[in-house]
Design an enzyme around this catalytic site. Structure first.
Site, PDB file in Angstrom:
ATOM      1  CB  CYS A 171      -0.845  -0.096   1.132  1.00  0.00           C
ATOM      2  SG  CYS A 171      -1.898   1.487   1.273  1.00  0.00           S
ATOM      3  NE  ARG A 193       2.466   0.693   3.514  1.00  0.00           N
ATOM      4  CZ  ARG A 193       3.738   0.158   3.621  1.00  0.00           C
ATOM      5  NH1 ARG A 193       3.984  -0.390   4.773  1.00  0.00           N
ATOM      6  NH2 ARG A 193       4.760  -0.049   2.472  1.00  0.00           N
ATOM      7  CD1 TRP A 218      -7.603   8.916  -2.005  1.00  0.00           C
ATOM      8  CD2 TRP A 218      -8.201   9.027   0.059  1.00  0.00           C
ATOM      9  NE1 TRP A 218      -6.636   9.933  -1.200  1.00  0.00           N
ATOM     10  CE2 TRP A 218      -7.069   9.844   0.018  1.00  0.00           C
ATOM     11  CE3 TRP A 218      -8.973   8.748   1.317  1.00  0.00           C
ATOM     12  CZ2 TRP A 218      -6.228  10.378   1.207  1.00  0.00           C
ATOM     13  CZ3 TRP A 218      -8.395   9.312   2.501  1.00  0.00           C
ATOM     14  CH2 TRP A 218      -7.151  10.011   2.249  1.00  0.00           C
ATOM     15  CD  GLU A 226      -5.510   1.725  -6.569  1.00  0.00           C
ATOM     16  OE1 GLU A 226      -5.849   2.908  -5.888  1.00  0.00           O
ATOM     17  OE2 GLU A 226      -5.767   0.709  -5.739  1.00  0.00           O
TER      18      GLU A 226
HETATM   19  N1  ARG Z   1      -6.337  -1.623  -7.123  1.00  0.00           N
HETATM   20  C1  ARG Z   1      -7.524  -1.843  -6.454  1.00  0.00           C
HETATM   21  C2  ARG Z   1      -8.807  -1.503  -7.588  1.00  0.00           C
HETATM   22  O1  ARG Z   1      -8.490  -0.997  -8.640  1.00  0.00           O
HETATM   23  C3  ARG Z   1      -8.065  -1.334  -5.096  1.00  0.00           C
HETATM   24  C4  ARG Z   1      -7.016  -1.698  -4.293  1.00  0.00           C
HETATM   25  C5  ARG Z   1      -6.783  -0.544  -2.743  1.00  0.00           C
HETATM   26  N2  ARG Z   1      -6.893   0.629  -3.463  1.00  0.00           N
HETATM   27  C6  ARG Z   1      -6.792   1.751  -2.678  1.00  0.00           C
HETATM   28  N3  ARG Z   1      -6.491   3.017  -3.061  1.00  0.00           N
HETATM   29  N4  ARG Z   1      -7.081   1.731  -1.370  1.00  0.00           N
HETATM   30  O2  ARG Z   1      -9.996  -1.795  -7.694  1.00  0.00           O
END
Ligand code: ARG
Length: 391
Positions: A81, A84, A258, A263
């Site tokens: 992560c 953090r 968030w 991602e």
């Molecule tokens: N990578 C994952 C997704 O695209 C989420 C993982 C957690 N990500 C976060 N920013 N807390 O759905």
């Protein structure tokens, strides 16, 4: 996996085969709690009480403060992560008394509402009943509380291919997809109960639409982008990792932060085994897709990322970008080192999926991930359930 196996319990998950809490692990956690929370007083009386409770019952009950601290430390220790720095701000919803599947589902919906706050996202964890020597906690089968369905049809998938197995499972359990089916249909929750509900089999619960904040994607410079009708949900809530604290294991403890734009843009919408949108974006941009060397993939991924950032910003939804988040992450690493703690990092997860070398997290090595202390873990059975192979 044949449908008949759905809802059967794997032998390894039977409570009878689960030994009691390891007193040494419990003691180590209690000492950590008191070392980092001097206001809680000396550790000794609590260590003695916990040891006595384990002797008598095979387990012990965390205080609210211990639970909150354990969850925060589990986040602090999550080697994959990047977010953090704010581990101390994790908001706890203590729902350890909840084991019935319909109540678990309702509390998950409550989590979505409380954490979303119309876009001012708050890092939140809801902790349900633990596994114990004589009873089990509930299970959430979904990998995340909010995920889009993936419908297999004619060798292709409509929607998110990642959830094709889970979507099959949900339908086998009675879920009726919307009609017509779309690329962004929110999946239902699938929950099996704990405690006295453990034999009841999994239940399917639709998530009310007004509990799911979504952002339609537009691009700051390209009007055509909106016509692709892409969207993503605001809240990532991991729901199938167990939370282990001081020898106690909470199998249902959904938690969210968030999103970071990459991602969504450079993985969920870009990966060839996900929404696979890069070619369509590149063509709309007028790029030459006949050769890798034109860098059409790279350029499309950057514009997708720009679209996600722009759209979330316009919608007033919290979203990190990989440059800012990388800088914050290095501040976190420095703070951990200054506190005399190891800071476990999985480099391949921390470095963003685009522009790695343009961010400072790329240019150094870190402590190896560890396997002790409060920790989120993905066990094989939970992974299989989320993948549509119920065990
Ligand atoms: N990578 C994952 C997704 O695209 C989420 C993982 C957690 N990500 C976060 N920013 N807390 O759905």
């Amino acid at each position: 996996m044949p449908a008949a196996r759905i809802g059967e319990d794997a032998p390894a998950e039977q409570p009878s085969s689960r030994p009691g809490v390891d007193p040494a692990e419990a003691e180590e956690f209690i000492r950590l709690f008191h070392a980092e929370n001097p206001n809680a007083g000396p550790a000794e009386p609590r260590v003695a009480a916990v040891r006595e409770e384990i002797d008598r019952t095979g387990t012990y009950v965390h205080t609210g403060e211990e639970l909150e601290f354990g969850a925060r430390v589990a986040w602090r220790s999550s080697a994959r992560c990047i977010g953090r720095l704010y581990w101390r701000s994790l908001h706890l919803r203590d729902r350890r008394h909840v084991t019935a599947p319909d109540e678990v589902a309702a509390e998950c919906v409550g989590h979505l509402r409380e954490a979303t706050r119309k876009g001012r996202i708050r890092s939140t964890i809801t902790i349900f009943a633990p596994d114990g020597p004589s009873s089990r906690g509930p299970r959430i089968w979904n990998e995340q509380l909010i995920r889009y369905a993936g419908y297999r049809a004619g060798g292709r998938v409509l929607g998110d291919p990642r959830t094709a197995g889970f979507t099959d499972t949900a339908r086998t359990l009675g879920w009726m997809p919307p009609s017509p089916m779309g690329r962004f249909d929110v999946l239902p929750l699938v929950v099996s109960g704990g405690g006295e509900h453990v034999k009841e089999g999994p239940q399917v619960h639709e998530i009310p639409a007004d509990a799911v904040l979504e952002v339609p994607l537009t691009h700051p410079d390209h009007a055509w982008f909106a016509e692709m009708e892409l969207r993503w949900h605001a809240l990532p809530v991991i729901s199938n990792m167990r939370l282990d604290i001081g020898g106690i294991s909470y199998p249902a403890a959904p938690f969210n932060g968030w999103y970071m734009a990459t991602e969504i843009a450079a993985r969920n919408l870009a990966d060839a085994d996900r929404y696979d949108m890069l070619a369509e974006v590149a063509e709309a941009m007028g790029l030459d897709t006949s050769s890798d060397r034109t860098l059409w993939r790279d350029r499309a991924a950057v514009e997708l990322t720009a679209a996600v950032q722009h759209s979330f910003d316009e919608a007033g939804v919290s979203l990190a970008d990989h440059h800012g988040e990388s800088r914050r992450f290095l501040r976190f690493v420095e703070k951990e080192e200054a506190s005399g703690r190891k800071c476990p990092v999985d480099w391949s997860w921390i470095v963003p999926p685009i522009s790695g070398g343009l961010t400072p997290v790329f240019h150094r090595y870190y402590d190896e991930p560890t396997d002790t202390g409060p920790m989120f873990r993905l066990d094989d059975q939970a992974a299989a359930r989320a993948g549509g192979c119920p065990v």
